[in-house]
Design a protein around this motif. Sequence first.
Motif, PDB file in Angstrom:
ATOM      1  N   ILE A  57       1.317 -11.398   1.868  1.00 32.97           N
ATOM      2  CA  ILE A  57       0.756 -10.045   1.750  1.00 32.97           C
ATOM      3  C   ILE A  57       1.817  -9.024   2.147  1.00 32.97           C
ATOM      4  N   ALA A  58       1.885  -7.935   1.389  1.00 31.40           N
ATOM      5  CA  ALA A  58       2.758  -6.813   1.734  1.00 31.40           C
ATOM      6  C   ALA A  58       2.006  -5.514   1.497  1.00 31.40           C
ATOM      7  N   LYS A  59       2.407  -4.480   2.217  1.00 32.61           N
ATOM      8  CA  LYS A  59       1.789  -3.167   2.037  1.00 32.61           C
ATOM      9  C   LYS A  59       2.858  -2.086   2.057  1.00 32.61           C
ATOM     10  N   ILE A  60       2.551  -0.989   1.376  1.00 36.56           N
ATOM     11  CA  ILE A  60       3.413   0.197   1.395  1.00 36.56           C
ATOM     12  C   ILE A  60       2.516   1.382   1.730  1.00 36.56           C
ATOM     13  N   PRO A  61       2.431   1.762   3.007  1.00 35.67           N
ATOM     14  CA  PRO A  61       1.546   2.870   3.400  1.00 35.67           C
ATOM     15  C   PRO A  61       2.075   4.211   2.915  1.00 35.67           C
ATOM     16  N   LEU A  62       1.165   5.119   2.655  1.00 39.93           N
ATOM     17  CA  LEU A  62       1.534   6.453   2.194  1.00 39.93           C
ATOM     18  C   LEU A  62       2.284   7.230   3.275  1.00 39.93           C
ATOM     19  N   ASN A  69      -5.817   5.427  -1.899  1.00 39.57           N
ATOM     20  CA  ASN A  69      -5.255   6.720  -1.494  1.00 39.57           C
ATOM     21  C   ASN A  69      -4.265   6.589  -0.343  1.00 39.57           C
ATOM     22  N   GLU A  70      -4.409   5.548   0.476  1.00 44.15           N
ATOM     23  CA  GLU A  70      -3.527   5.350   1.626  1.00 44.15           C
ATOM     24  C   GLU A  70      -2.232   4.617   1.279  1.00 44.15           C
ATOM     25  N   GLY A  71      -2.116   4.104   0.047  1.00 45.91           N
ATOM     26  CA  GLY A  71      -0.906   3.383  -0.332  1.00 45.91           C
ATOM     27  C   GLY A  71      -1.190   2.253  -1.295  1.00 45.91           C
ATOM     28  N   VAL A  72      -0.357   1.213  -1.214  1.00 45.16           N
ATOM     29  CA  VAL A  72      -0.433   0.080  -2.147  1.00 45.16           C
ATOM     30  C   VAL A  72      -0.346  -1.217  -1.359  1.00 45.16           C
ATOM     31  N   ILE A  73      -1.109  -2.225  -1.807  1.00 40.96           N
ATOM     32  CA  ILE A  73      -0.955  -3.561  -1.232  1.00 40.96           C
ATOM     33  C   ILE A  73      -0.644  -4.549  -2.346  1.00 40.96           C
ATOM     34  N   LEU A  74       0.146  -5.562  -2.008  1.00 40.83           N
ATOM     35  CA  LEU A  74       0.468  -6.671  -2.903  1.00 40.83           C
ATOM     36  C   LEU A  74       0.090  -7.962  -2.200  1.00 40.83           C
ATOM     37  N   LEU A  75      -0.558  -8.871  -2.922  1.00 39.42           N
ATOM     38  CA  LEU A  75      -1.018 -10.123  -2.326  1.00 39.42           C
ATOM     39  C   LEU A  75      -0.832 -11.245  -3.336  1.00 39.42           C
ATOM     40  N   THR A  76      -0.330 -12.392  -2.885  1.00 40.10           N
ATOM     41  CA  THR A  76      -0.129 -13.530  -3.779  1.00 40.10           C
ATOM     42  C   THR A  76      -0.560 -14.818  -3.107  1.00 40.10           C
ATOM     43  N   ASP A  92     -10.903   5.076  -2.587  1.00 40.75           N
ATOM     44  CA  ASP A  92     -10.939   5.701  -1.264  1.00 40.75           C
ATOM     45  C   ASP A  92     -10.997   4.696  -0.121  1.00 40.75           C
ATOM     46  N   LYS A  93     -10.820   3.407  -0.408  1.00 40.26           N
ATOM     47  CA  LYS A  93     -10.789   2.396   0.646  1.00 40.26           C
ATOM     48  C   LYS A  93      -9.504   2.533   1.475  1.00 40.26           C
ATOM     49  N   SER A  94      -9.548   2.041   2.704  1.00 39.61           N
ATOM     50  CA  SER A  94      -8.350   2.001   3.531  1.00 39.61           C
ATOM     51  C   SER A  94      -7.455   0.851   3.085  1.00 39.61           C
ATOM     52  N   LEU A  95      -6.212   0.846   3.551  1.00 40.48           N
ATOM     53  CA  LEU A  95      -5.320  -0.254   3.224  1.00 40.48           C
ATOM     54  C   LEU A  95      -5.858  -1.580   3.747  1.00 40.48           C
ATOM     55  N   SER A  96      -6.410  -1.565   4.956  1.00 37.36           N
ATOM     56  CA  SER A  96      -6.966  -2.799   5.522  1.00 37.36           C
ATOM     57  C   SER A  96      -8.121  -3.312   4.676  1.00 37.36           C
ATOM     58  N   LYS A  97      -8.962  -2.398   4.223  1.00 39.02           N
ATOM     59  CA  LYS A  97     -10.083  -2.805   3.377  1.00 39.02           C
ATOM     60  C   LYS A  97      -9.584  -3.296   2.024  1.00 39.02           C
ATOM     61  N   ALA A  98      -8.514  -2.686   1.507  1.00 37.80           N
ATOM     62  CA  ALA A  98      -7.938  -3.139   0.242  1.00 37.80           C
ATOM     63  C   ALA A  98      -7.420  -4.572   0.363  1.00 37.80           C
ATOM     64  N   ILE A  99      -6.831  -4.905   1.509  1.00 36.72           N
ATOM     65  CA  ILE A  99      -6.369  -6.277   1.732  1.00 36.72           C
ATOM     66  C   ILE A  99      -7.556  -7.235   1.747  1.00 36.72           C
ATOM     67  N   GLU A 100      -8.645  -6.837   2.405  1.00 36.63           N
ATOM     68  CA  GLU A 100      -9.848  -7.681   2.444  1.00 36.63           C
ATOM     69  C   GLU A 100     -10.417  -7.882   1.040  1.00 36.63           C
ATOM     70  N   ILE A 101     -10.418  -6.830   0.232  1.00 37.67           N
ATOM     71  CA  ILE A 101     -10.909  -6.941  -1.143  1.00 37.67           C
ATOM     72  C   ILE A 101     -10.018  -7.884  -1.952  1.00 37.67           C
ATOM     73  N   ALA A 102      -8.694  -7.743  -1.797  1.00 38.08           N
ATOM     74  CA  ALA A 102      -7.769  -8.614  -2.513  1.00 38.08           C
ATOM     75  C   ALA A 102      -7.949 -10.073  -2.106  1.00 38.08           C
ATOM     76  N   LEU A 103      -8.172 -10.314  -0.814  1.00 36.86           N
ATOM     77  CA  LEU A 103      -8.418 -11.681  -0.350  1.00 36.86           C
ATOM     78  C   LEU A 103      -9.734 -12.216  -0.913  1.00 36.86           C
ATOM     79  N   GLY A 104     -10.738 -11.348  -0.993  1.00 32.14           N
ATOM     80  CA  GLY A 104     -12.003 -11.758  -1.603  1.00 32.14           C
ATOM     81  C   GLY A 104     -11.821 -12.144  -3.053  1.00 32.14           C
TER      82      GLY A 104
END
Length: 238
Positions: free
Chosen positions: A213-218, A44-51, A184-196
């Motif tokens: 890692i890149a992010k696009i906040p809402l 809900n807070e935006g989008v993250i991309l991780l490679t 409903d996770k935060s962007l920071s939590k989404a990054i942690e999930i992607a890293l996991g």
Amino acid sequence: MFGISGAGYDTSTSIFSPDGRIFAAEYAKKAVELGETSIGILVNEGVILLTEKRIQPLQEPDSVEKITKIEDHVGIATAGLMADARRLIYEARIKAQSYWLTYEEPVPAEAIAEHICDKKAEFTQGGGARPYGVAMIIGSVDHDGKPRLFVTDPVGTYWGFLAAVIGKGTTRAGEYLEKNYSRDKSLSKAIEIALGALREASEKELNADSVEIAKIPLDTRKFQKLTRAEIEKYLSPP
């Protein structure tokens, strides 16, 4: 002929095998499956991309770029042949500029996805060329204030996703995301999930040189790549 499995039907993308397969397109998909893992997550807070990046000995890590800014609000993560990716990124940027000149508003992510897939599909319908051996995750926060995430495959198809994985870690990382994703996770939590998820799929220890890692906040709708220090903070144990 490229191989016995194709039995002569893999010499052109315009030739179907008797069982309805296009072998050249399947080879392009295989190129993606051999690429390093890329992940996109929409919350809900935006989008993250991780490679994950493949760094050779003595190679400058910053010279390897798998996440690219297309517009202020759009980014793309890739897996597969990077030369093919660069060409399609160029096409995506041209589309973003022409869309603004035509409609006087920022290009939506789906228009980028559709344009890239049109280009990919052209190379599956005739002889004399091969399909693009690259898949892409397109993330954005569009002008209507909603985050978007699309995935394109090598043959010119795209779908919308809440969380997506491309590359060789698709199975293990995908299973991790299915268990842990929540919108409903935060962007920071989404990054942690992607890293996991990436840790589940990776065969080596992750570090700030091998992860992008890149992010696009809402709230800002601005594409932002994380710095090395920010990545190290996420990789450090709590």
